[in-house]
Design an enzyme around this catalytic site. Structure first.
Site, PDB file in Angstrom:
ATOM      1  N   CYS A 174     -35.416 -67.173 -11.499  1.00 30.68           N
ATOM      2  CA  CYS A 174     -36.224 -68.193 -11.293  1.00 30.68           C
ATOM      3  C   CYS A 174     -35.723 -69.617 -11.735  1.00 30.68           C
ATOM      4  O   CYS A 174     -34.859 -69.600 -12.547  1.00 30.68           O
ATOM      5  CB  CYS A 174     -37.538 -68.026 -11.897  1.00 30.68           C
ATOM      6  SG  CYS A 174     -38.913 -69.243 -12.050  1.00 30.68           S
ATOM      7  N   GLU A 226     -37.731 -56.410 -11.365  1.00 29.59           N
ATOM      8  CA  GLU A 226     -38.291 -55.637 -11.844  1.00 29.59           C
ATOM      9  C   GLU A 226     -39.933 -55.691 -11.471  1.00 29.59           C
ATOM     10  O   GLU A 226     -40.248 -56.782 -10.831  1.00 29.59           O
ATOM     11  CB  GLU A 226     -38.440 -55.645 -13.406  1.00 29.59           C
ATOM     12  CG  GLU A 226     -38.553 -57.137 -13.791  1.00 29.59           C
ATOM     13  CD  GLU A 226     -38.283 -57.293 -15.327  1.00 29.59           C
ATOM     14  OE1 GLU A 226     -37.279 -57.440 -15.719  1.00 29.59           O
ATOM     15  OE2 GLU A 226     -39.273 -57.203 -16.347  1.00 29.59           O
ATOM     16  N   CYS A 277     -40.822 -68.149 -20.810  1.00 29.44           N
ATOM     17  CA  CYS A 277     -40.413 -67.033 -19.820  1.00 29.44           C
ATOM     18  C   CYS A 277     -39.111 -66.563 -19.790  1.00 29.44           C
ATOM     19  O   CYS A 277     -38.104 -67.003 -19.869  1.00 29.44           O
ATOM     20  CB  CYS A 277     -40.997 -67.262 -18.612  1.00 29.44           C
ATOM     21  SG  CYS A 277     -40.968 -66.297 -17.256  1.00 29.44           S
ATOM     22  N   CYS A 282     -47.602 -55.485 -10.282  1.00 26.93           N
ATOM     23  CA  CYS A 282     -47.051 -56.919 -10.320  1.00 26.93           C
ATOM     24  C   CYS A 282     -45.688 -56.878  -9.611  1.00 26.93           C
ATOM     25  O   CYS A 282     -44.747 -56.252  -9.989  1.00 26.93           O
ATOM     26  CB  CYS A 282     -46.953 -57.268 -11.862  1.00 26.93           C
ATOM     27  SG  CYS A 282     -46.270 -58.914 -12.223  1.00 26.93           S
TER      28      CYS A 282
END
Ligand code: SAH
Length: 346
Positions: free
Chosen positions: A108, A88, A115, A101
């Site tokens: 990750c 995204e 997060c 961004c």
């Protein structure tokens, strides 16, 4: 299959010459690739050549499969990559231009407790061209409204840890900066890291005038370890020293990101410690109230406490601002849209 977006014009030219294609073809194709146009749309190239190229190369490695637009004009994109993975991105509209961004990894592995990007771990690194294609696609998506390219600024603050994918990220920076390509100035690019100290030094030594942002979130090692597993590896002191080195090498002021989490890092003691660790260093602190992630049991610091925290920092001589929250109504925080998508798929 090779991704054309991974390659410089020089590399494409060398490849095409080896294929027996004339040199000018590389220039033509490159121009289309930078505009996000697939082989079908490359109207100045004959069909036979396009068909040959499409068997060996991928022109656009990603497409937008979902787009959300917030009341503040923030756009959130869900992209599908050529291998079916989804990532995204967010395009934020400011007075001076538009900031995109970008994600640097699919998922990750840093494990930060607040997060959403890390909830399902790391799938794989993105290549330089896959990061670049996010910029190309956002430009193409907004081409009608803007004569100039829509994306004027880039932040590497989407899913992933840029320094966990060091070579591809540096490759991306060079490609996006290339005058033959999009020509985005390094000064208009910010890279955010959770604090991988050796890579901070490595990056500083490249001396690219990119803005470095460090996700600190707590000045106290013990507390930082509670929310960021990477803090078990590197101390706050080591991070500040590396940030100072970055400033010395590049002359760019380092920004520290500080996500305000209720009861976790927003007390007077935290403010005092933060002022203490940043003393004598020309840094700026970006305070962001947590954008709560459903799967995580953490709350945002209330507005008035955030203001108080800012006041404390200012009275201690720390340069700080509270960042305006954007796109909250469209799942603006890192990784939320992708997670929703993954859940609905399974
Ligand atoms: N891995 C890099 C870049 C991606 S995260 C890094 O850690 O810096 C970009 C920024 O968003 C980081 O400062 C991160 O800590 C912050 N962030 C992530 N999830 C958030 C949330 N739910 N609310 C507020 N900030 C968040």
């Amino acid at each position: 299959m090779k991704l054309l977006a991974d390659m410089s014009l020089e590399e494409i030219t060398a490849d095409f010459l080896a294929e027996g294609l004339p040199k000018y073809r590389a220039k033509q194709v490159y121009k289309w690739v930078m505009r996000g146009v697939g082989f079908d749309g490359m109207t100045d190239i004959d069909k036979a050549t396009r068909s040959l190229l499409s068997q060996k190369y991928i022109a656009c490695p990603l497409t937008i499969i979902k787009k959300l637009v917030s009341s503040d004009k923030t756009q959130k994109y869900l992209y599908r990559l050529h291998d079916g993975n989804v990532i995204e991105g967010v395009l934020m509209n400011y007075k001076y231009g538009n900031t995109l961004c970008v994600s640097t990894q699919i998922g990750c592995r840093m494990g930060c407790k607040f997060c959403a990007s890390t909830l399902n771990g790391l799938v794989r690194n993105l290549t330089a061209g896959e990061i670049l294609a996010q910029v190309i696609t956002a430009n193409a998506e907004n081409a009608a409204q803007n004569e100039k390219r829509a994306v004027t600024n880039i932040v590497l603050m989407g899913s992933g840890e840029p320094f966990d994918n060091f070579d591809n990220v540096v490759g991306f920076l060079k490609l996006v900066n290339s005058p033959e390509g999009l020509g985005v100035s390094y000064r208009n690019i910010s890279l955010s890291t959770c604090g991988l100290v050796p890579e901070m030094y490595r990056f500083a030594d490249l001396r690219l005038p990119v803005n470095l942002t460090v996700s600190l979130h707590s000045p106290i090692d013990e507390k930082r370890r509670e929310i960021m597993p990477i803090a078990n590896k590197y101390s706050v002191k080591e991070i500040i020293n590396a940030a100072r080195y970055y400033f010395e090498q590049t002359g760019r002021r380092v920004i520290f990101e500080y996500t305000l989490i209720e009861g976790q890092n927003d007390t007077e003691k935290d403010a005092k410690n933060l002022a203490g660790v940043l003393k004598g260093f020309p840094a700026h602190v970006n305070l962001i109230r947590l954008n709560p992630v459903r799967e995580r049991n953490l709350s945002a610091t209330k507005n008035n406490q955030a203001q108080k925290f800012l006041g404390m920092l200012e009275s201690l001589g720390v340069s700080a601002t509270i960042r305006r929250q954007m796109g909250v109504d469209i799942n603006g925080a890192c990784g939320q849209l992708r997670n929703d998508y993954l859940k609905n798929e399974s």
